[in-house]
Design a protein around this motif. Structure first.
Motif, mmCIF file in Angstrom:
data_model
loop_
_atom_site.group_PDB
_atom_site.id
_atom_site.type_symbol
_atom_site.label_atom_id
_atom_site.label_comp_id
_atom_site.label_asym_id
_atom_site.label_seq_id
_atom_site.Cartn_x
_atom_site.Cartn_y
_atom_site.Cartn_z
ATOM 1 N N ILE A 3 0.812 -1.215 0.000
ATOM 2 C CA ILE A 3 0.000 0.000 0.000
ATOM 3 C C ILE A 3 0.851 1.273 0.000
ATOM 4 C CG2 ILE A 3 -1.960 -1.149 1.109
ATOM 5 C CD1 ILE A 3 -1.134 0.240 3.724
ATOM 6 N N GLY A 4 2.158 1.127 0.217
ATOM 7 C CA GLY A 4 3.022 2.305 0.257
ATOM 8 C C GLY A 4 3.637 2.603 -1.098
ATOM 9 N N HIS A 5 4.317 3.748 -1.169
ATOM 10 C CA HIS A 5 5.004 4.133 -2.415
ATOM 11 C C HIS A 5 6.016 3.059 -2.780
ATOM 12 C CE1 HIS A 5 6.878 6.485 -5.494
ATOM 13 N NE2 HIS A 5 8.034 6.500 -4.854
ATOM 14 N N LEU A 6 5.950 2.595 -4.018
ATOM 15 C CA LEU A 6 6.826 1.516 -4.490
ATOM 16 C C LEU A 6 7.876 2.090 -5.433
ATOM 17 C CD1 LEU A 6 7.548 -1.483 -4.683
ATOM 18 C CD2 LEU A 6 5.738 -1.739 -6.407
ATOM 19 N N GLN A 7 9.152 1.952 -5.030
ATOM 20 C CA GLN A 7 10.242 2.403 -5.891
ATOM 21 C C GLN A 7 10.483 1.367 -6.990
ATOM 22 O OE1 GLN A 7 12.807 2.793 -2.335
ATOM 23 N NE2 GLN A 7 13.376 4.786 -3.183
ATOM 24 N N ARG A 8 10.831 1.850 -8.165
ATOM 25 C CA ARG A 8 10.983 0.943 -9.301
ATOM 26 C C ARG A 8 12.086 -0.090 -9.080
ATOM 27 N NH1 ARG A 8 12.420 4.072 -13.881
ATOM 28 N NH2 ARG A 8 12.716 5.860 -12.522
ATOM 29 N N ASN A 9 13.131 0.286 -8.351
ATOM 30 C CA ASN A 9 14.229 -0.666 -8.147
ATOM 31 C C ASN A 9 13.894 -1.759 -7.131
ATOM 32 O OD1 ASN A 9 14.303 0.900 -5.831
ATOM 33 N ND2 ASN A 9 16.512 1.194 -5.844
ATOM 34 N N ARG A 56 5.626 4.899 -15.533
ATOM 35 C CA ARG A 56 6.977 4.324 -15.449
ATOM 36 C C ARG A 56 7.032 3.177 -14.446
ATOM 37 N NH1 ARG A 56 11.559 8.508 -14.495
ATOM 38 N NH2 ARG A 56 12.882 6.786 -15.232
ATOM 39 N N LEU A 57 6.345 3.325 -13.326
ATOM 40 C CA LEU A 57 6.294 2.229 -12.355
ATOM 41 C C LEU A 57 5.570 1.033 -12.955
ATOM 42 C CD1 LEU A 57 6.665 0.941 -9.579
ATOM 43 C CD2 LEU A 57 4.637 2.204 -8.781
ATOM 44 N N ALA A 58 4.470 1.275 -13.645
ATOM 45 C CA ALA A 58 3.736 0.177 -14.298
ATOM 46 C C ALA A 58 4.613 -0.526 -15.321
ATOM 47 C CB ALA A 58 2.465 0.713 -14.951
ATOM 48 N N GLU A 59 5.414 0.227 -16.057
ATOM 49 C CA GLU A 59 6.325 -0.372 -17.037
ATOM 50 C C GLU A 59 7.341 -1.285 -16.357
ATOM 51 O OE1 GLU A 59 6.250 3.212 -20.416
ATOM 52 O OE2 GLU A 59 7.806 3.197 -18.855
ATOM 53 N N GLN A 60 7.829 -0.856 -15.191
ATOM 54 C CA GLN A 60 8.788 -1.682 -14.443
ATOM 55 C C GLN A 60 8.118 -2.954 -13.927
ATOM 56 O OE1 GLN A 60 12.079 -0.646 -14.130
ATOM 57 N NE2 GLN A 60 12.478 -2.721 -13.404
ATOM 58 N N ILE A 61 6.885 -2.823 -13.439
ATOM 59 C CA ILE A 61 6.138 -4.005 -12.983
ATOM 60 C C ILE A 61 5.934 -4.970 -14.143
ATOM 61 C CG2 ILE A 61 3.897 -4.802 -12.102
ATOM 62 C CD1 ILE A 61 3.771 -2.182 -10.452
ATOM 63 N N GLU A 62 5.565 -4.446 -15.316
ATOM 64 C CA GLU A 62 5.380 -5.286 -16.504
ATOM 65 C C GLU A 62 6.662 -6.035 -16.846
ATOM 66 O OE1 GLU A 62 4.344 -7.182 -19.978
ATOM 67 O OE2 GLU A 62 3.016 -6.369 -18.430
ATOM 68 N N GLU A 63 7.774 -5.321 -16.818
ATOM 69 C CA GLU A 63 9.062 -5.938 -17.169
ATOM 70 C C GLU A 63 9.426 -7.071 -16.207
ATOM 71 O OE1 GLU A 63 13.707 -4.534 -17.110
ATOM 72 O OE2 GLU A 63 12.235 -3.069 -17.823
ATOM 73 N N GLU A 64 9.291 -6.810 -14.909
ATOM 74 C CA GLU A 64 9.652 -7.825 -13.911
ATOM 75 C C GLU A 64 8.642 -8.975 -13.887
ATOM 76 O OE1 GLU A 64 12.479 -7.843 -12.527
ATOM 77 O OE2 GLU A 64 13.130 -5.787 -12.901
ATOM 78 N N ALA A 65 7.376 -8.667 -14.103
ATOM 79 C CA ALA A 65 6.351 -9.720 -14.128
ATOM 80 C C ALA A 65 6.560 -10.655 -15.321
ATOM 81 C CB ALA A 65 4.962 -9.098 -14.184
ATOM 82 N N ALA A 66 6.981 -10.083 -16.446
ATOM 83 C CA ALA A 66 7.258 -10.903 -17.635
ATOM 84 C C ALA A 66 8.391 -11.885 -17.352
ATOM 85 C CB ALA A 66 7.595 -10.003 -18.823
ATOM 86 N N LYS A 67 9.409 -11.424 -16.648
ATOM 87 C CA LYS A 67 10.549 -12.296 -16.307
ATOM 88 C C LYS A 67 10.108 -13.457 -15.427
ATOM 89 C CE LYS A 67 13.985 -8.572 -16.291
ATOM 90 N NZ LYS A 67 14.797 -7.717 -15.411
ATOM 91 N N LYS A 68 9.176 -13.158 -14.500
ATOM 92 C CA LYS A 68 8.711 -14.193 -13.570
ATOM 93 C C LYS A 68 7.533 -14.994 -14.135
ATOM 94 C CE LYS A 68 10.041 -11.499 -9.444
ATOM 95 N NZ LYS A 68 10.894 -12.371 -8.628
ATOM 96 N N GLN A 69 7.059 -14.561 -15.306
ATOM 97 C CA GLN A 69 5.906 -15.200 -15.969
ATOM 98 C C GLN A 69 4.678 -15.225 -15.052
ATOM 99 O OE1 GLN A 69 7.713 -18.974 -17.309
ATOM 100 N NE2 GLN A 69 7.761 -18.090 -19.360
ATOM 101 N N ILE A 70 4.383 -14.049 -14.474
ATOM 102 C CA ILE A 70 3.205 -13.902 -13.622
ATOM 103 C C ILE A 70 2.404 -12.699 -14.109
ATOM 104 C CG2 ILE A 70 4.259 -14.945 -11.571
ATOM 105 C CD1 ILE A 70 4.742 -12.102 -10.487
#
Length: 234
Positions: A76-82, A101-115
């Motif tokens: 629920i708190g501010h999420l840093q991209r790193n 930009r945060l959503a783009e980072q989530i997309e990138e990391e989620a793709a790696k984890k296949q979730i």
């Protein structure tokens, strides 16, 4: 203390639902456990709570390892991209997506984890300079952009209302976000399942429920105060 406080909060949720003709089952109570020890979280868990909210990634990750695996953790708190990659496979919902930009980072990391990561867009309805979030007028464009990301599912919206002496002062904030939320539901945007509205904290959750909240984030009202001076209550 925790169990007694929980009963009070749950009763107030039920009363707020009665006042506006809603089913209490429509409202999920998230116990905000930031800064709280595992023992206090266990007390709430034993009282039947399964949804817990954390503000800091490291604290969420530590508690995730320590506590029962059927707990549903909410970021629920501010999420840093790193720090995205540390937390996205441990949460049921990220409430605080406050930029493309945060959503783009989530997309990138989620793709790696296949979730696929369920998110809410944080909207700064009151346009406070100290708060994160999209301005209301830019939120639809952000929704349409992020809806194209295959590893993200937009579930709704979140806001943090101003700190006020009288909770009634926040009613217009909640009302405004609920109106926008309903408008977005009607637009039926692909890959957007607009069914969650996260708003209301210890000081104003009853007003938020009356104005349509489906998720309320209550910390102090359950666990009591144990914050540094100047830190916002939840």
């Amino acid at each position: 203390m925790v169990k007694e406080n929980l009963l009070i909060v749950q009763n107030r949720i039920e009363e707020a639902c009665k006042r506006c003709g809603r089913d209490p089952k429509e409202v999920t109570l998230i116990a905000v456990s930031k800064t709280k020890p595992a023992e206090m979280i266990t007390d709430a868990y034993e009282a039947g709570i399964r949804d817990f909210g954390e503000n800091k990634v490291q604290e969420l990750c530590d508690k995730y390892e320590l506590l029962p695996d059927d707990i549903r953790w909410h970021m629920i708190g501010h999420l840093q991209r790193n720090k995205v990659k540390q937390v996205i496979d441990k949460t049921v919902l990220v409430h605080s997506v406050d930029s493309v930009r945060l959503a783009e980072q989530i997309e990138e990391e989620a793709a790696k984890k296949q979730i696929c990561v369920d998110i809410l867009l944080e909207v700064n309805v009151a346009e406070e300079e100290s708060k994160f979030g999209f301005h209301l007028e830019e939120t639809e464009q952000a929704i349409r952009h992020i809806s194209l990301f295959p590893h993200i599912s937009i579930k709704g919206l979140m806001t943090i209302a101003p700190f006020v002496e009288n909770s009634e002062q926040n009613r217009p904030v909640f009302k405004k976000l609920n109106k926008f939320y309903v408008d977005m539901q009607r637009k039926n945007i692909d890959n957007v399942n607009m069914n969650m509205l996260s708003m209301g904290m210890t000081g104003d959750y009853e007003i938020a429920i009356e104005e349509g909240a489906t998720l309320v984030r209550v910390g102090t009202g359950i666990f009591g105060t144990r914050y540094k001076i100047g830190e916002n209550e939840v």
